[in-house]
Motif scaffolding. Structure first.
Motif, PDB file in Angstrom:
ATOM      1  N   VAL A 114       1.902  -2.051 -21.166  1.00 50.55           N
ATOM      2  CA  VAL A 114       1.867  -2.308 -19.631  1.00 50.55           C
ATOM      3  C   VAL A 114       2.162  -1.569 -18.794  1.00 50.55           C
ATOM      4  O   VAL A 114       2.531  -1.604 -17.616  1.00 50.55           O
ATOM      5  N   LEU A 115       3.232  -2.203 -18.733  1.00 45.09           N
ATOM      6  CA  LEU A 115       4.430  -1.900 -18.179  1.00 45.09           C
ATOM      7  C   LEU A 115       5.051  -0.516 -17.873  1.00 45.09           C
ATOM      8  O   LEU A 115       4.662   0.198 -16.666  1.00 45.09           O
ATOM      9  N   ARG A 116       4.600   0.211 -19.178  1.00 41.74           N
ATOM     10  CA  ARG A 116       4.719   1.907 -19.171  1.00 41.74           C
ATOM     11  C   ARG A 116       3.660   2.366 -18.129  1.00 41.74           C
ATOM     12  O   ARG A 116       3.336   2.982 -17.280  1.00 41.74           O
ATOM     13  N   GLN A 117       2.278   2.032 -18.570  1.00 42.99           N
ATOM     14  CA  GLN A 117       0.951   1.613 -16.979  1.00 42.99           C
ATOM     15  C   GLN A 117       1.548   1.710 -16.011  1.00 42.99           C
ATOM     16  O   GLN A 117       1.308   2.142 -15.133  1.00 42.99           O
ATOM     17  N   LYS A 118       2.271   0.898 -15.463  1.00 45.75           N
ATOM     18  CA  LYS A 118       2.299   0.063 -13.830  1.00 45.75           C
ATOM     19  C   LYS A 118       3.139   1.342 -13.628  1.00 45.75           C
ATOM     20  O   LYS A 118       2.404   1.938 -12.601  1.00 45.75           O
ATOM     21  N   LYS A 119       4.170   1.463 -14.147  1.00 41.75           N
ATOM     22  CA  LYS A 119       4.918   2.472 -14.108  1.00 41.75           C
ATOM     23  C   LYS A 119       4.839   3.653 -13.672  1.00 41.75           C
ATOM     24  O   LYS A 119       4.278   4.048 -13.072  1.00 41.75           O
ATOM     25  N   LYS A 120       3.445   3.985 -14.697  1.00 42.32           N
ATOM     26  CA  LYS A 120       2.994   5.346 -14.335  1.00 42.32           C
ATOM     27  C   LYS A 120       1.964   5.540 -13.362  1.00 42.32           C
ATOM     28  O   LYS A 120       2.038   6.612 -13.002  1.00 42.32           O
ATOM     29  N   GLU A 121       1.069   4.650 -13.063  1.00 39.55           N
ATOM     30  CA  GLU A 121      -0.124   4.848 -12.246  1.00 39.55           C
ATOM     31  C   GLU A 121       0.968   4.944 -10.689  1.00 39.55           C
ATOM     32  O   GLU A 121       0.075   5.302  -9.904  1.00 39.55           O
ATOM     33  N   LEU A 122       1.982   3.924 -10.263  1.00 39.90           N
ATOM     34  CA  LEU A 122       2.450   3.800  -9.441  1.00 39.90           C
ATOM     35  C   LEU A 122       3.397   4.970  -8.845  1.00 39.90           C
ATOM     36  O   LEU A 122       3.160   5.567  -7.758  1.00 39.90           O
ATOM     37  N   MET A 123       3.970   5.439 -10.035  1.00 39.98           N
ATOM     38  CA  MET A 123       4.626   6.716  -9.678  1.00 39.98           C
ATOM     39  C   MET A 123       3.234   8.275  -9.195  1.00 39.98           C
ATOM     40  O   MET A 123       4.246   8.553  -8.280  1.00 39.98           O
ATOM     41  N   LYS A 124       2.702   7.646  -9.898  1.00 36.41           N
ATOM     42  CA  LYS A 124       1.244   8.566  -8.906  1.00 36.41           C
ATOM     43  C   LYS A 124       1.529   8.577  -7.117  1.00 36.41           C
ATOM     44  O   LYS A 124       1.222   9.952  -6.988  1.00 36.41           O
ATOM     45  N   TYR A 125       1.414   8.011  -6.650  1.00 36.06           N
ATOM     46  CA  TYR A 125       1.435   7.741  -5.441  1.00 36.06           C
ATOM     47  C   TYR A 125       2.520   7.980  -4.494  1.00 36.06           C
ATOM     48  O   TYR A 125       2.950   7.963  -3.466  1.00 36.06           O
ATOM     49  N   VAL A 126       3.646   8.212  -5.489  1.00 31.42           N
ATOM     50  CA  VAL A 126       5.227   8.366  -4.436  1.00 31.42           C
ATOM     51  C   VAL A 126       5.487   9.568  -3.407  1.00 31.42           C
ATOM     52  O   VAL A 126       5.315   8.943  -2.406  1.00 31.42           O
ATOM     53  N   TRP A 127       4.566  10.147  -4.250  1.00 34.47           N
ATOM     54  CA  TRP A 127       4.474  11.555  -2.976  1.00 34.47           C
ATOM     55  C   TRP A 127       4.127  11.479  -1.591  1.00 34.47           C
ATOM     56  O   TRP A 127       4.285  11.868  -0.751  1.00 34.47           O
ATOM     57  N   LEU A 128       2.638  10.432  -1.602  1.00 36.95           N
ATOM     58  CA  LEU A 128       1.631  10.105  -0.788  1.00 36.95           C
ATOM     59  C   LEU A 128       2.867   8.732   0.211  1.00 36.95           C
ATOM     60  O   LEU A 128       1.913   8.846   0.785  1.00 36.95           O
ATOM     61  N   LYS A 129       2.801   7.749  -0.466  1.00 37.58           N
ATOM     62  CA  LYS A 129       3.940   7.470   1.098  1.00 37.58           C
ATOM     63  C   LYS A 129       4.899   7.974   1.322  1.00 37.58           C
ATOM     64  O   LYS A 129       5.567   7.487   1.964  1.00 37.58           O
ATOM     65  N   SER A 130       5.981   9.465   0.197  1.00 39.15           N
ATOM     66  CA  SER A 130       6.777   9.281   1.081  1.00 39.15           C
ATOM     67  C   SER A 130       6.445  10.656   2.397  1.00 39.15           C
ATOM     68  O   SER A 130       6.812  10.347   3.424  1.00 39.15           O
ATOM     69  N   LEU A 131       4.868  11.115   1.634  1.00 41.53           N
ATOM     70  CA  LEU A 131       4.396  11.695   3.153  1.00 41.53           C
ATOM     71  C   LEU A 131       4.124  10.852   4.335  1.00 41.53           C
ATOM     72  O   LEU A 131       4.476  11.346   5.334  1.00 41.53           O
ATOM     73  N   ALA A 132       3.340   9.410   3.881  1.00 41.81           N
ATOM     74  CA  ALA A 132       2.895   8.944   4.528  1.00 41.81           C
ATOM     75  C   ALA A 132       4.607   8.642   5.773  1.00 41.81           C
ATOM     76  O   ALA A 132       3.902   8.187   6.948  1.00 41.81           O
ATOM     77  N   SER A 133       5.210   7.674   5.176  1.00 37.29           N
ATOM     78  CA  SER A 133       6.658   7.213   5.506  1.00 37.29           C
ATOM     79  C   SER A 133       6.962   8.069   6.797  1.00 37.29           C
ATOM     80  O   SER A 133       7.812   7.940   7.320  1.00 37.29           O
ATOM     81  N   CYS A 134       6.910   9.538   6.700  1.00 40.86           N
ATOM     82  CA  CYS A 134       7.881  10.892   7.488  1.00 40.86           C
ATOM     83  C   CYS A 134       7.006  11.287   8.896  1.00 40.86           C
ATOM     84  O   CYS A 134       7.429  11.920   9.041  1.00 40.86           O
ATOM     85  N   GLY A 135       5.854  10.687   8.870  1.00 33.71           N
ATOM     86  CA  GLY A 135       4.344  10.452   9.314  1.00 33.71           C
ATOM     87  C   GLY A 135       5.090  10.131  11.277  1.00 33.71           C
ATOM     88  O   GLY A 135       6.213  10.626  11.345  1.00 33.71           O
ATOM     89  N   ALA A 136       4.308   9.958  11.965  1.00 35.35           N
ATOM     90  CA  ALA A 136       4.046  10.168  13.395  1.00 35.35           C
ATOM     91  C   ALA A 136       4.634   8.943  13.599  1.00 35.35           C
ATOM     92  O   ALA A 136       5.399   8.367  14.890  1.00 35.35           O
ATOM     93  N   SER A 137       4.992   7.543  13.216  1.00 31.91           N
ATOM     94  CA  SER A 137       5.865   6.270  13.977  1.00 31.91           C
ATOM     95  C   SER A 137       7.086   6.538  13.308  1.00 31.91           C
ATOM     96  O   SER A 137       7.576   5.181  12.882  1.00 31.91           O
ATOM     97  N   ALA A 138       7.154   8.015  12.373  1.00 32.95           N
ATOM     98  CA  ALA A 138       9.132   8.391  11.661  1.00 32.95           C
ATOM     99  C   ALA A 138       9.802   7.778  12.782  1.00 32.95           C
ATOM    100  O   ALA A 138       9.342   8.671  13.652  1.00 32.95           O
ATOM    101  N   VAL A 139      10.599   6.890  12.626  1.00 31.44           N
ATOM    102  CA  VAL A 139      11.967   6.519  13.772  1.00 31.44           C
ATOM    103  C   VAL A 139      12.959   7.486  13.073  1.00 31.44           C
ATOM    104  O   VAL A 139      13.801   6.876  12.319  1.00 31.44           O
TER     105      VAL A 139
END
Ligand code: GDP
Ligand code: MG
Length: 434
Positions: A270-295
Motif C-alpha cells: 500500500v505504501l509503495r502504491q501511494k508513493k508511486k501515484e503521488l510521484m506521478k503528480y510531482v512535476w504538475l505541482k512543481s509547474l503549478a507552484s512556479c506560476g502566476a502567484s509565484a513570489v
C-alpha cells in the motif's frame, strides 16, 4: 549513489487528457509559464474532485454495514458509523462518505435475499450507473441471487467482488475442535479431506474459499474468486490486503490515487502504491507552484508559490499517516507509546509544516537544482522533455521538483519505519511484510 539525472526523473505521468496536455505544451512553447502553471493548477484541482462510489450489497445480516465501517476505518460504535445488526426493510441506498476523504463514498444497498429478487430491476432501483464497482457480501455460501446479480453487473460492464464475511467465526468454531496443542480433540474422530489431524488455519481458510468458489461455479459463475474477510483488522487479516490490492489493480488510472489516499497503510505494498501515484503528480505541482502567484523568496534565486508547496507537503504527510491524529490512533491500536513511533520519523509532521519549513527545504533543494540544471532532466517521457526547455530559464521548476520529490520519498521512508516500529513484536508482522 544515484546519478544526477536519476534525481530528477519521474517514474510515470498521471492520466491527463490530450486536450490538457496540448494546452500545457502550447503555453510552454510560447514561453508562457503563467498559462502553463494555471493549467497545471486546474488539472490538480480536478484530480482532487474525482469521486469514487463503491456499492456494497448482499443479504440482510451478511455484514454490509460492518464492512463499510471497516473500510472507513471506523468502529461500529463510533460517530458516523453505519448502524449494524438492524433488519433492512426498505429499498433505500444509504451513502457513507469516508470521514476524512469525502470523495470516496461507500453505499449500503438494500438486501438481495427476497424470493421475488430480480437482478435487472434491483440494479435499476439502486442506480447502477452511480457506482464504480460492486462488492457482494455473504456470511455463508453464496446464493443464487448473489450469482445472478454478479452476472447482471458483469453484463453491464462493471466489476464485482465476492466477499465472504465473518471468517473469524469460522476460524474460531474450527479451532474449538482442536486441543491446546492443536491436535484434533474428539476421540475416534478421523481427519477428513477438509479437516486435518493437526490444526492448520491456512487449510481452514482454503477450504472455506474453495467451498464458496465451487458453489458459485455450480451457479454458473466462471472462475469465481472469493475474498475472505473479517470486520476486525479488515485491511490486515485474511484476504483483506489482497482484496484492496485487487480493487486498486482494477481501477482506471485516474481513480487510483482517490482510492489510495484514505487507505490506512497496513502493508509495504500500500505504501509503495501511494508513493508511486503521488510521484506521478510531482512535476504538475512543481509547474503549478512556479506560476502566476509565484513570489521571489528573499535570499534565494527563486520565485515560487509557497502556499501550493505547503499544501502539497501536508498532503504527503496526511497520505502517509504522518499526522498527530493518525500516529495517536496507530499507537493506541498497537498499544505502544506514541513517542516510540515518533522517534523514527525524520520529516516534519503534517501539523508542523509551515511556510518557514518550506523555505528551509527550498534552500536545501536549490543547491541540488543548480547542480542538476533542467536540461539534465532526462526522461524517456517525451511530454516531460517538452516542458524542459522553456522552464529552464527559471531555477524554480527544478528546485520545487527536487523539494517535492525528496520530501515525498522521505515521508514514505518515515511511514515504513513507523509501520515497522508499530508491528515490532506483534504476530501480524510476518503476515504483513511478506
Ligand atoms: N464476528 C463477526 N461478526 C460480524 C462480522 N461482520 C458483521 N458481523 C455481525 O453480523 C451482524 C450483521 O452485520 P451487519 O453489518 O449489520 O450486516 P448487514 O445487515 O448486511 O448490514 C452484526 O451483529 C455484526 O456485528 C465479522 O466480520 N465478524
Ligand atoms: Mg446494514
Amino acid at each position: 549513489m544515484a546519478s544526477a539525472e536519476a534525481h530528477l526523473e519521474v517514474e510515470a505521468l498521471p492520466h491527463i487528457s490530450d486536450g490538457d496536455t496540448n494546452e500545457i505544451r502550447a503555453a510552454l512553447e510560447e514561453g508562457d509559464l503563467t498559462a502553463a502553471a494555471t493549467k497545471a493548477q486546474e488539472i490538480l484541482a480536478n484530480e482532487e474532485q474525482i469521486q469514487l462510489h463503491i456499492a456494497v450489497t448482499g443479504e440482510s445480516g451478511s455484514g454490509k454495514s460492518s464492512f463499510i465501517n471497516a473500510m472507513r476505518g471506523l468502529q461500529d460504535h463510533e460517530e458516523g458509523a453505519a448502524e449494524t445488526g438492524v433488519t433492512e426493510t426498505t429499498m433505500e441506498c444509504s451513502p457513507y462518505p469516508h470521514p476524512q476523504h469525502s470523495h470516496v463514498t461507500f453505499w449500503h444497498l438494500p438486501g438481495i435475499g427476497t424470493p421475488d429478487f430480480r437482478p435487472a430491476t434491483y440494479l435499476k432501483e439502486v442506480h447502477f450507473d452511480r457506482y464504480d464497482f460492486f462488492i457482494i457480501i455473504s456470511s455463508s455460501r453464496f446464493t443464487y441471487n448473489a450469482a445472478t446479480l454478479a452476472e447482471a453487473i458483469q453484463a453491464q460492464g462493471k466489476h464485482f467482488y465476492f466477499v465472504r464475511s465473518k471468517v473469524d467465526q469460522d476460524v474460531s468454531n474450527e479451532r474449538r475442535l482442536y486441543d491446546e496443542e492443536g491436535v484434533l480433540k474428539a476421540k475416534g474422530k478421523k481427519a477428513t479431506e477438509t479437516r486435518s489431524q493437526r490444526y492448520d488455519e491456512m487449510a481452514v481458510l482454503a477450504s472455506i474459499r474453495q467451498d464458496c468458489e465451487r458453489k458459485l461455479a455450480r451457479l454458473g459463475i466462471r472462475s469465481p474468486q472469493v475474498f475472505l474477510v473479517c470486520r476486525d483488522d479488515f485491511s490486515m487479516k485474511y484476504d483483506g490486503p489482497r482484496l484492496l490490492q485487487t480493487f486498486l489493480d482494477d481501477l482506471p488510472s485516474e481513480k487510483k490515487l482517490s482510492f489510495l489516499r484514505p487507505l490506512a497503510i497496513t502493508s509495504r505494498e500500500v505504501l509503495r502504491q501511494k508513493k508511486k501515484e503521488l510521484m506521478k503528480y510531482v512535476w504538475l505541482k512543481s509547474l503549478a507552484s512556479c506560476g502566476a502567484s509565484a513570489v521571489p523568496i528573499p535570499g534565494l534565486s527563486t520565485a515560487v508559490n509557497t502556499a501550493i508547496l505547503v499544501t502539497s507537503l501536508k498532503e504527503y504527510c496526511w497520505t502517509f499517516g504522518l499526522t498527530e491524529e493518525s500516529l495517536q490512533k496507530l499507537a493506541e491500536q498497537v498499544n505502544k507509546p506514541v513517542k516510540e513511533l515518533k522517534a523514527v520519523i525524520k520529516t516534519p509532521l503534517e501539523d508542523e509544516i509551515t511556510k518557514d519549513v518550506v523555505i528551509k527545504l527550498l534552500t536545501q533543494s536549490i543547491g541540488g537544482a543548480e547542480k542538476n540544471p533542467p536540461f539534465l532532466l532526462k526522461s524517456t517521457l517525451t511530454f516531460l522533455a517538452l516542458i524542459i526547455s522553456p522552464v529552464s530559464a527559471a531555477i524554480s521548476f527544478p528546485t520545487t521538483f527536487l523539494l517535492l520529490k525528496n520530501f515525498l520519498s522521505d515521508a514514505a521512508d518515515d511511514a515504513e519505519r513507523v509501520l515497522q516500529k508499530a508491528l515490532e513484536g506483534t504476530t501480524q508482522k510476518s503476515h504483513l511484510w511478506n
